[in-house]
Design an enzyme around this catalytic site. Structure first.
Site, short mmCIF file in Angstrom:
data_model
loop_
_atom_site.label_atom_id
_atom_site.label_comp_id
_atom_site.label_asym_id
_atom_site.label_seq_id
_atom_site.Cartn_x
_atom_site.Cartn_y
_atom_site.Cartn_z
CG ASP A 1 -2.14 -0.73 1.14
OD1 ASP A 1 -2.67 -0.79 0.04
OD2 ASP A 1 -2.60 -1.28 2.16
C1 GLC Z 1 -0.97 -0.59 4.97
C2 GLC Z 1 0.34 -0.27 5.58
C3 GLC Z 1 0.33 1.02 6.31
C4 GLC Z 1 -0.31 2.10 5.48
C5 GLC Z 1 -1.68 1.68 5.03
C6 GLC Z 1 -2.34 2.70 4.18
O1 GLC Z 1 -1.84 -1.03 5.91
O2 GLC Z 1 0.79 -1.29 6.44
O3 GLC Z 1 1.64 1.35 6.66
O4 GLC Z 1 -0.37 3.30 6.17
O5 GLC Z 1 -1.57 0.50 4.31
O6 GLC Z 1 -3.58 2.26 3.74
C1 GLC Z 2 -1.41 -4.03 5.43
C2 GLC Z 2 -2.65 -4.02 4.59
C3 GLC Z 2 -2.47 -4.88 3.37
C4 GLC Z 2 -1.23 -4.51 2.63
C5 GLC Z 2 -0.02 -4.49 3.56
C6 GLC Z 2 1.22 -3.96 2.89
O1 GLC Z 2 -1.21 -5.28 5.96
O2 GLC Z 2 -3.76 -4.46 5.32
O3 GLC Z 2 -3.58 -4.78 2.52
O4 GLC Z 2 -1.04 -5.42 1.61
O5 GLC Z 2 -0.29 -3.67 4.66
O6 GLC Z 2 1.15 -2.58 2.63
#
Ligand code: GLC
Ligand code: GLC
Length: 818
Positions: free
Chosen positions: A487
């Site tokens: 993300d």
């Molecule tokens: C994922 C990541 C996090 C980020 C988020 C944004 O969960 O782990 O660091 O802020 O996505 O949607």
């Molecule tokens: C968090 C989010 C997941 C994403 C990951 C890496 O675990 O829930 O959707 O793939 O962060 O950013």
């Protein structure tokens, strides 16, 4: 130092001191009513949606931590001393403290001054309530004159509004008290048809429902004035902060034991029968009273607890293994499977790190979670797939998130995370292999929940692939969109404004930045589609053929070889300016884990040696003793063209932590190249049970996986964060059970193909699969992983046991490894 131990036989983790490095929590509930509970009774409860139907109040990021909970106080009326038998909130020093976190229940026990108290918390199956079953024993030689106080702080339903909108909320709180039952009915007078209740099996001598009356002005939960005085004030809340508290007088003879049951519950009335009498403002309690009466009865409570136990016996009974490594056994047989069920129930909504007001269910996350729980609850997995597919858009893309209450896609984050659609293909493939229920592909499912757009699920899968084909970049690799699995790799967002969301602010046209990770994912999902098409393809239908999908996979594999290979490992991406990301030519972030693990697990590079090279690079450049880092070298400064990833300090989260979700991809990849020792070694580095002895460093619960462990660039290398709600759970479960132990559902039967270390003599497993029990013994006669199968005494070719057609319900499998 250890803070507890695994009680494997009882499927419990026993915590032996209350001051764990962080609150170590558990979850109650498996259908609609859910609760988080810490080892000192902290946490909160909600009905279905942690944001919109929050029942009790909790304060995140407070000090002391874990603030708000299911509080009990005992008061010795002889000397006026009082304490909390779960340690919080009074933090009185206790004897024999223990907290047993089990499957859907938690038992907290302690002794203070000769009074033993044990409380069992659980949510009965099929009910919208939680039980606190308190057993008190007087171990003194004299009688004890005690008062038991309960306390719960109600949340005014919408947890986000509750913690912000004080100008309104300090005036809306309302309760009723009848026969010792406290009813929380804020907003019931207007649009809500639901209320909460807090009941008790003993007749209380008093109650409180106004927080300040119970605590006293300027006091906190550690020294309520009601406890000091030894009596409740009988307060009725109007506005401010409604709570529920009972005072129960108890006198216990020496050796005497008594049980008191509390119920915290949620109830909905039909809209036209809310009030009784109808023209009054009094809650109609005719529906709820029988429920309360039933569960204030000890016999019914004990029966409900037994049913809960059987429910978990059934779920966990789907796969049980006995291997030479206890950390494998207890994770596979108990905790990892359990965590997968929790991710099914919670997605990423409510934990110590997810406040329950943020995210709905993630499309990508929920599809991956399914890989870990489909074997335990196939019917519910089926429904989940249909719900998820209904939030897909006509383009084949998907809302990134949806709300569990409405099952609608939410537009907070929007769509265009270009990896999303592929995960649906993977989830459906896993479901089909597990169940053989091909009929699901014919189910009519709408796009964007608009019923007139309904199409068979199979068409949704085809559009998932088409979505990628419509979005190929300059090198023929998939365009990344807002982000892919990571993300925080936001190649189309050049954000310079503080506080701006990296995911929703897009200022590039998106036609250049490509993802090698999605390319690997594309290869896997098209290979799955080829298999599905081969079995499902109906003559005359509009379905693409199996050959069509195989060719797509082959072509993309070649594109990866041509444009996605960096020499020693796979590239990560091309950014919006067409520059390489995750290349030896980069200043920092030269190598990323995702394309290495995922390409190889999809089969890319197995034929030309790239796979082994890439995995050796991972071993050399990313592996640490605490797990494999997501990238190296860490970004030491903010890179405008990469997005959120470099916003994190080095060693944390997506910037070079051990992002555990990705580690199993590498483990699977290692099994694909036959490297059993490395696969298992990586597995044990992040296995929570194997890290139990590191509790002071690791800090999170030793019984569940975490999202992230600080990488070596961080000052806290080895410290874990974000436990429970992570795709790490499903992927590790899949890896150990299907790829290392090698027991995996295949299209036409159960496959047995372990890739285990040469020094393992044997292991056994029982697996329920499509209504048949497989009793599997794997024995080693040589050092390799070549297999001979003997099924019910007869040698069979290959490594797949077809589902029996003759009605056999038990099958004995002997697998000889050479
Ligand atoms: C994922 C990541 C996090 C980020 C988020 C944004 O969960 O782990 O660091 O802020 O996505 O949607
Ligand atoms: C968090 C989010 C997941 C994403 C990951 C890496 O675990 O829930 O959707 O793939 O962060 O950013």
């Amino acid at each position: 130092m250890k803070y507890g131990y695994f009680d494997d036989a009882n499927r419990e983790y026993v915590i032996t001191r209350p001051d764990t490095p962080l609150p170590w929590i558990n979850y109650l509930g498996s259908e609609n009513y859910f609760a988080l509970i810490s080892n000192t009774a902290g946490g909160y409860s909600f009905f279905k949606d942690a944001r919109l139907r929050r029942i009790s109040r909790y304060r995140y990021n407070n000090t002391p931590p874990d603030f708000g909970g299911r509080y009990l106080y005992l008061r010795d009326n002889e000397d006026g001393k009082y304490w909390s038998p779960s340690w919080q909130p009074t933090q009185t020093e206790l004897q024999d403290y223990s907290c047993r976190h089990g499957m859907g229940y938690t038992v907290i026990g302690s002794t203070y001054n000769g009074i033993q108290a044990e409380t069992r918390y659980f949510v009965p199956l099929g009910e919208n309530l939680e039980v606190w079953q308190v057993t008190l024993t007087n171990q003194r030689l004299t009688s004890a004159d005690l008062s038991l106080f309960s306390a719960i702080e109600f949340c005014l339903w919408d947890a986000a509004d509750d913690s912000t909108n004080f100008q309104r909320n300090f005036s809306t709180g309302q309760v009723e008290v009848e026969d010792g039952v406290i009813y929380h009915k804020t907003e019931y007078r207007e649009r809500r048809d639901h209320f909460a209740y807090f009941a008790c099996s003993e007749k209380p001598s008093g109650f409180d429902t106004q927080r300040e009356a119970f605590l006293g002005p300027y006091r906190s939960w550690d020294r309520p004035i009601a406890l000091e005085r030894g009596r409740s004030a009988g307060s009725i809340a109007f506005g401010w902060q409604p709570i529920g508290s009972h005072c129960i007088p108890l006198s216990l003879k020496p050796g005497e034991q008594k049980q008191v049951i509390f119920l915290l519950g949620y109830f909905e009335n039909p809209r036209d029968q809310k009030f009784d009498p109808p023209d009054s403002q009094t809650i109609n309690k005719r529906g709820v009273k029988p429920v309360i009466a039933k569960f204030l009865d000890k016999t019914n409570v004990d029966l409900a607890f037994d049913s809960l136990k059987s429910y978990w016996d059934r779920l966990l009974g789907v796969l049980q293994v006995h291997t030479p490594v206890e950390h494998i056994d207890r994770m596979v047989n108990v905790w990892n499977a359990y965590q997968c069920m929790v991710t099914f129930n919670m997605s990423r909504s409510a934990s110590s790190y997810e406040s329950g007001i943020g995210r709905g269910l993630g499309f990508r996350d929920s599809n991956q979670d399914l890989l870990g729980f489909v074997q335990m609850v196939p019917e519910r997995a089926r429904q989940r797939i249909l719900d998820l597919a209904a939030t897909q858009l006509p383009s084949g893309g998907a809302y990134h998130q949806y709300q569990p209450l409405t099952r609608r896609g939410n537009n907070d984050i929007g769509s265009n995370f270009n990896d999303d659609p592929h995960w649906l293909v993977l989830a459906v493939a896993a479901y089909l292999r597990e169940t053989g229920d091909w009929g699901i592909l014919d189910e009519l499912v709408p796009y964007d929940n608009l019923s007139e757009s309904s199409m068979p699920l199979y068409e949704h899968l085809q559009r998932s692939i088409q979505y990628a084909l419509d979005r190929l970049g300059p090198h023929g690799l998939p365009l990344i969109g807002r982000a892919d699995w990571n993300d925080c790799l936001n190649l189309n967002c050049f954000s310079e404004a503080p506080g701006e969301s990296f995911q929703t602010t897009t200022n590039m046209d998106g036609n250049v930045a490509e993802s090698v990770f999605i390319a690997g994912l594309f290869v896997l999902s098209t290979r799955e589609m080829a298999q599905i098409a081969e079995r499902y393809g109906k003559p005359g239908s509009e379905a693409h053929s199996s050959a069509f999908y195989s060719k797509l996979a082959d072509d993309m594999t070649n594109t990866i070889y041509e444009h996605g290979w960096d020499g020693e490992w796979f590239l990560r991406a091309y950014d919006a300016l067409g520059q390489k990301v995750g290349s030896s030519g980069c200043e920092e972030g030269k190598i990323y884990i995702e394309p290495q693990g995922f390409s190889v697990l999809a089969g890319v590079g197995l034929e030309n040696g790239y796979a082994k090279k890439a995995l050796d690079s991972v071993n050399k450049r990313l592996a640490t003793k605490h797990g494999i880092e997501i990238l190296q070298p860490a970004y030491s400064r903010y890179y405008l063209n990469l997005g959120e990833i470099s916003s994190y300090p080095p060693g944390y989260k997506e910037n070079a932590s051990i992002f555990c979700h990705t580690n199993p991809w590498v483990m699977i990849a290692e099994t694909k190249v036959g490297n059993a020792d490395r696969a298992l070694d990586y597995y044990l580095r992040i296995n929570p049970s194997a890290r139990e002895g590191l509790a002071e460093l690791h800090r999170c619960e030793p019984y569940v996986y975490v999202q992230t462990i600080a990488g070596h660039d961080a000052p806290t290398h080895g410290e874990a964060k974000n436990s429970w709600l992570t795709g790490t759970a499903a992927w590790n479960y899949v890896t150990i059970t299907q790829w290392i132990l090698g027991i995996r559902p295949a299209w036409d039967g159960l496959q047995v193909a372990p890739v285990i270390p040469a020094d393992w003599p044997d292991f056994t497993a029982t697996r329920e699969f499509r209504g048949v029990t497989y009793q599997i013994t794997v024995k080693r006669t040589g050092p390799g992983n070549n297999i001979n199968l003997i099924v019910d005494g007869k040698a069979v070719d290959g490594n797949t046991i077809p589902v029996p057609k003759d009605g056999r319900k038990t099958i004995v499998v002997e697998a000889i490894l050479k």
